[in-house]
Write a protein that holds these residues in place. Sequence first.
Motif, PDB file in Angstrom:
ATOM      1  N   PHE A   1      -2.113  -5.169 -10.334  1.00 23.34           N
ATOM      2  CA  PHE A   1      -0.851  -4.325 -10.820  1.00 23.34           C
ATOM      3  C   PHE A   1      -0.234  -4.912 -11.715  1.00 23.34           C
ATOM      4  O   PHE A   1       0.687  -4.773 -12.690  1.00 23.34           O
ATOM      5  CB  PHE A   1      -0.147  -3.788  -9.597  1.00 23.34           C
ATOM      6  CG  PHE A   1      -0.816  -2.650  -9.035  1.00 23.34           C
ATOM      7  CD1 PHE A   1      -1.058  -1.382  -9.675  1.00 23.34           C
ATOM      8  CD2 PHE A   1      -1.297  -2.798  -7.705  1.00 23.34           C
ATOM      9  CE1 PHE A   1      -1.994  -0.276  -8.988  1.00 23.34           C
ATOM     10  CE2 PHE A   1      -1.937  -1.719  -7.122  1.00 23.34           C
ATOM     11  CZ  PHE A   1      -2.284  -0.570  -7.813  1.00 23.34           C
TER      12      PHE A   1
ATOM     13  N   ILE B   1       1.978   1.923  -3.645  1.00 20.95           N
ATOM     14  CA  ILE B   1       0.991   2.213  -4.432  1.00 20.95           C
ATOM     15  C   ILE B   1       1.063   3.843  -4.325  1.00 20.95           C
ATOM     16  O   ILE B   1       1.008   4.347  -5.110  1.00 20.95           O
ATOM     17  CB  ILE B   1      -0.430   1.682  -4.122  1.00 20.95           C
ATOM     18  CG1 ILE B   1      -0.415   0.027  -4.507  1.00 20.95           C
ATOM     19  CG2 ILE B   1      -1.380   2.486  -4.623  1.00 20.95           C
ATOM     20  CD1 ILE B   1      -1.536  -0.533  -4.094  1.00 20.95           C
TER      21      ILE B   1
ATOM     22  N   MET C   1       0.829  -1.130  -0.111  1.00 23.84           N
ATOM     23  CA  MET C   1      -0.202  -0.093  -0.068  1.00 23.84           C
ATOM     24  C   MET C   1       0.711   1.233   0.049  1.00 23.84           C
ATOM     25  O   MET C   1       0.759   2.169  -0.823  1.00 23.84           O
ATOM     26  CB  MET C   1      -0.882   0.036   1.270  1.00 23.84           C
ATOM     27  CG  MET C   1      -2.000  -1.220   1.186  1.00 23.84           C
ATOM     28  SD  MET C   1      -3.007  -1.292  -0.176  1.00 23.84           S
ATOM     29  CE  MET C   1      -3.901   0.397  -0.281  1.00 23.84           C
TER      30      MET C   1
ATOM     31  N   VAL D   1       3.208   1.194 -10.624  1.00 20.09           N
ATOM     32  CA  VAL D   1       1.954   2.220 -10.445  1.00 20.09           C
ATOM     33  C   VAL D   1       2.431   3.449 -11.071  1.00 20.09           C
ATOM     34  O   VAL D   1       1.714   4.185 -11.547  1.00 20.09           O
ATOM     35  CB  VAL D   1       1.432   2.359  -9.043  1.00 20.09           C
ATOM     36  CG1 VAL D   1       0.737   3.743  -8.598  1.00 20.09           C
ATOM     37  CG2 VAL D   1       0.816   1.190  -8.370  1.00 20.09           C
TER      38      VAL D   1
ATOM     39  N   ILE E   1      -4.532  -7.482  -4.814  1.00 24.60           N
ATOM     40  CA  ILE E   1      -3.865  -6.334  -4.892  1.00 24.60           C
ATOM     41  C   ILE E   1      -2.815  -6.622  -5.917  1.00 24.60           C
ATOM     42  O   ILE E   1      -2.566  -5.879  -6.872  1.00 24.60           O
ATOM     43  CB  ILE E   1      -3.512  -5.794  -3.620  1.00 24.60           C
ATOM     44  CG1 ILE E   1      -4.590  -5.307  -2.801  1.00 24.60           C
ATOM     45  CG2 ILE E   1      -2.353  -4.695  -3.747  1.00 24.60           C
ATOM     46  CD1 ILE E   1      -4.314  -4.832  -1.471  1.00 24.60           C
TER      47      ILE E   1
ATOM     48  N   ILE F   1       5.597  -2.829  -7.107  1.00 24.50           N
ATOM     49  CA  ILE F   1       4.275  -2.297  -7.206  1.00 24.50           C
ATOM     50  C   ILE F   1       4.420  -0.873  -7.395  1.00 24.50           C
ATOM     51  O   ILE F   1       4.068  -0.136  -8.296  1.00 24.50           O
ATOM     52  CB  ILE F   1       3.225  -2.675  -6.097  1.00 24.50           C
ATOM     53  CG1 ILE F   1       3.065  -4.167  -5.904  1.00 24.50           C
ATOM     54  CG2 ILE F   1       2.211  -1.875  -5.891  1.00 24.50           C
ATOM     55  CD1 ILE F   1       2.238  -4.656  -7.261  1.00 24.50           C
TER      56      ILE F   1
ATOM     57  N   SER G   1      -7.015  -5.104 -15.203  1.00 28.70           N
ATOM     58  CA  SER G   1      -6.223  -5.141 -13.745  1.00 28.70           C
ATOM     59  C   SER G   1      -7.349  -5.653 -12.934  1.00 28.70           C
ATOM     60  O   SER G   1      -7.031  -6.480 -12.028  1.00 28.70           O
ATOM     61  CB  SER G   1      -5.833  -3.713 -13.270  1.00 28.70           C
ATOM     62  OG  SER G   1      -5.020  -3.124 -14.031  1.00 28.70           O
TER      63      SER G   1
END
Length: 403
Positions: A262, A24, A21, A199, A258, A195, A381
Motif C-alpha cells: 500500500f 484495509i 487488515m 486503501v 502488506i 493503510i 504495489s
Amino acid sequence: MEAKGGLIPRLANGNLVFQIMVGIVLGVVVASVSSQAAEAVSIFGSLFVGALKAIAPILVFVLVSTAIATKEVGAGANMKPIVVLYLVGTFLASLIAVLASFLFPVHLVLIDAANGSFNPPDSVIGVLKGVLFNMVDNPVNALATGNFIGILVWAIALGVAMHYSSQETKNVSHDIAQGVTKIVRFIIRLAPLGIFGLVAETFSQTGFGALLSYGKLLLVLVGTMLFIAFVVNPLIVFIKRKKNPYPLIFTCLKESGITAFFTRSSAANIPVNLNLCKKMGLNEDTYSISIPLGATTNMAGAAVTITVLTLATVHTLGISVDLPTALLLSVVSALAACGASGVAGGSLLLIPLACSLFGISNDIALQVVAIGFVIGVIQDSMETALNSSTDVVFTAACDEKEI
C-alpha cells in the motif's frame, strides 16, 4: 488499572497485522460508500507515507553509522552472502519473467500515450554512472532527497571514522539511534490508520475498471511475482538454510509485504523492515546495512516488470527473439532493476533502456511506460511488496541465529 485497559493502550499493544487488515476492509467500505469521504480520509495515508519517507533517511544514516562505530572487533556483519542472494534473486526473477513472457505472450494496443515528462537512462553505462554519482552525493542533499546509496556511503564513512572515537562519543551515538528507533516504532503503530487512508483513496480514484483492458498483462506480471515469492524465494532459502522456508516467507509477506503493497515505496518500507528484523532477533550489525542496501539493489519485482513489459512490446511489434538475446535481456533487466529508484513507479522509467536492446524507439517505449502507470495501482504495489519483503527474507536466511 483502568488506564491499562483503555482503548488507546489496547490499540497500541494490539496485533498490528490484524489492525492493518481491519484498516484495509474499512478503507474499501468507505470508498464504496462515498468518494468524498474517501478523499477526506486519504490525508491519513498521505501523512503516514510522508512520515515514513521523512524518517527513513535519518534512520538509515544513524543506524548504519552507529552500528559500524560501535561494532566489536570480530563481530562481522555477514554481508557477502546477503549481497549474493540479492543478485542471484534479481537475476532469477528476470529469467523467469522471460520464460513467462514466452509461455503467455501479451500484445499491447500502443497509442499516442507518451505525453508525460520522462527522463529515462539511455544505456546500462548511464545506470551505472548514476549509481556512482549517487555514491558521492553531498550528504545533506542525500538525506534531503532520499538518496539511499549516498546515505549508505556517508554513513559507512562516518561509522568507520567514529570507530576510533571515545566510548562517551559512541554512547551518545547509540542513544541517538535508540531515540530515532522509538520514533519509528511510534510511526509504525500508526500503520493501520495510514493503510485505511491509502486503501480508501486507491479504490475511490481507480477501482478496477481501468485495469480490465490490461487484464492479461496484469495476470502475467502478478503471476510471475507470486511465483517468485512462493516458489523461487523459498527454494533459495531452503538451499541456504536446509529447513522449511515457508514460516519465514509467510512472516515476511505478512508483516512487510502488506505495508509495502500500500505504500508502494521500498524506501518508505525501510523502517518497517528494520523493525521486523529487530522483532525477529536478527543481528543488528547485519540488518542495519542489508535492509537499506536491499531497498536499492534487491529488485526482483522491478526486474519482472522491466522484462515482461519489454517483451510485451517486442511481441506487439512482431520482433523475433533468440535465446542469446533473451539471456542478455535478463542480465540487462537485472542490472537496470538494481538501479531502479526506491519510490513508486521507479522501475517503469527503465523500460526504454531494455527496449533499446531490440532497436525499439523511445517514442514507442514511452507509450509502454504510460501503460505501466495505468496498471501501476496493482503492478507497482505487487512489485514493491515482493522487493521489500524479500529484503528481510534474504537477510534472515543468512543470519546465524536463524539457521
